[in-house]
Design a protein around this motif. Structure first.
Motif, mmCIF file in Angstrom:
data_model
loop_
_atom_site.group_PDB
_atom_site.id
_atom_site.type_symbol
_atom_site.label_atom_id
_atom_site.label_comp_id
_atom_site.label_asym_id
_atom_site.label_seq_id
_atom_site.Cartn_x
_atom_site.Cartn_y
_atom_site.Cartn_z
ATOM 1 N N PRO A 161 34.144 20.842 -20.129
ATOM 2 C CA PRO A 161 33.455 20.380 -21.331
ATOM 3 C C PRO A 161 33.101 18.893 -21.326
ATOM 4 N N ASN A 162 33.748 18.104 -20.484
ATOM 5 C CA ASN A 162 33.548 16.646 -20.488
ATOM 6 C C ASN A 162 32.779 16.239 -19.239
ATOM 7 N N THR A 163 31.474 16.361 -19.318
ATOM 8 C CA THR A 163 30.618 16.146 -18.160
ATOM 9 C C THR A 163 30.836 14.779 -17.533
ATOM 10 N N GLY A 164 31.068 14.788 -16.214
ATOM 11 C CA GLY A 164 31.216 13.543 -15.469
ATOM 12 C C GLY A 164 32.636 13.043 -15.351
ATOM 13 N N GLN A 165 33.570 13.646 -16.094
ATOM 14 C CA GLN A 165 34.972 13.235 -16.014
ATOM 15 C C GLN A 165 35.672 13.970 -14.867
ATOM 16 N N PRO A 166 36.761 13.400 -14.341
ATOM 17 C CA PRO A 166 37.493 14.098 -13.277
ATOM 18 C C PRO A 166 37.997 15.459 -13.762
ATOM 19 N N PHE A 167 37.997 16.414 -12.863
ATOM 20 C CA PHE A 167 38.498 17.749 -13.172
ATOM 21 C C PHE A 167 39.989 17.655 -13.494
#
Length: 259
Positions: A66-72
């Protein structure tokens, strides 16, 4: 002669600029160096053999949702190796085993509600067409052909390959052995395109390597990374990646689900 040289200068400069842009684009792509395996791993669903450790893992997955661009949120390691006959891919998916969603066992069933990992393999590096492979924590496997740079998704293709997975106390592992004879590729081409995806159902999270972009198709081919260092491998009949003659072409939505 003078007139020809004068007018050809802009053309030459334009061509050189084009070559520079292409070169820079390739340099900017993330890459994974494939490892030649001296002995094949046993495909049993556990990355317990030392041969996997000889390959450098891919680890830097990025969230698409859901948090595009954040680390998995969960550590993921992907190992890639090969011998003359097979491409080997191993996933180590860390996480709380009590949080794993895994119900399906059969081949080519929907894993829409299961955790899963997926691979996009662009063997011609044309950035439009690719093979797609999927496996869930209980070993359900599936495959398809992706075309039109991710806009079309066709599950009529069934490749001959092996995939096993197991859940353990640190998460789950998956191992794939894909015969080169089931793929189509140019002889002597030592670089392919590749993309890895991991999906978690408990928090509806998807992680991608090398990139994650909501403005692209879920199975987009052109933003994949590079698989480099492929040496001598067996050439098979494979299948033309543009799926002419295949029936039942499916078109997917932006969650990677077929309609």
């Amino acid at each position: 002669m003078t007139r020809f040289s004068f007018y050809s200068i802009p053309l030459c400069l334009g061509f050189l600029l084009f070559l520079c842009l292409v070169h820079n684009d390739l340099l900017a792509q993330k890459a994974v160096q494939i490892k030649a395996f001296d002995t094949p791993p046993q495909i049993d669903g556990l990355l317990s053999e030392e041969i996997w450790r000889t390959a450098k893992p891919v680890t830097d997955f990025i969230q698409r949702e859901p948090n595009t661009g954040q680390p998995f949120s969960e550590r993921t390691e992907v190992y890639v190796g090969y011998d003359k006959d097979y491409l080997y891919i191993g996933f180590r998916c860390f996480g709380n085993p009590d949080m794993i969603t895994a119900k399906e066992l059969a081949r080519d069933v929907s894993l829409k509600y299961d955790d899963r990992v997926q691979i996009i393999l662009d063997t011609y590096l044309d950035k439009r067409n690719a093979y797609w492979f999927q496996i869930g924590p209980r070993g359900s496997i599936g495959d398809a052909i992706v075309s039109e740079n991710g806009a079309a998704f066709n599950k009529a293709w069934d490749g001959l390959w092996t995939g096993k997975a197991r859940i353990h106390d640190r998460g789950w592992d998956a191992e794939l052995a894909i015969p080169f004879k089931t793929l189509s590729f140019r002889k002597g081409q030592n670089t392919w395109g590749i993309k890895f995806i991991r999906r978690l159902m408990h928090n509806e999270e998807s992680g991608y390597w090398p990139e994650a972009n909501l403005d692209s198709h879920a199975f987009q081919v052109s933003d994949g990374g590079l698989l480099t260092g492929i040496g001598e491998i067996s050439q098979g009949v494979g299948l033309d990646l543009v799926p002419y003659g295949l029936t039942g072409a499916d078109y997917k939505n932006e969650n990677g689900e077929t309609k």
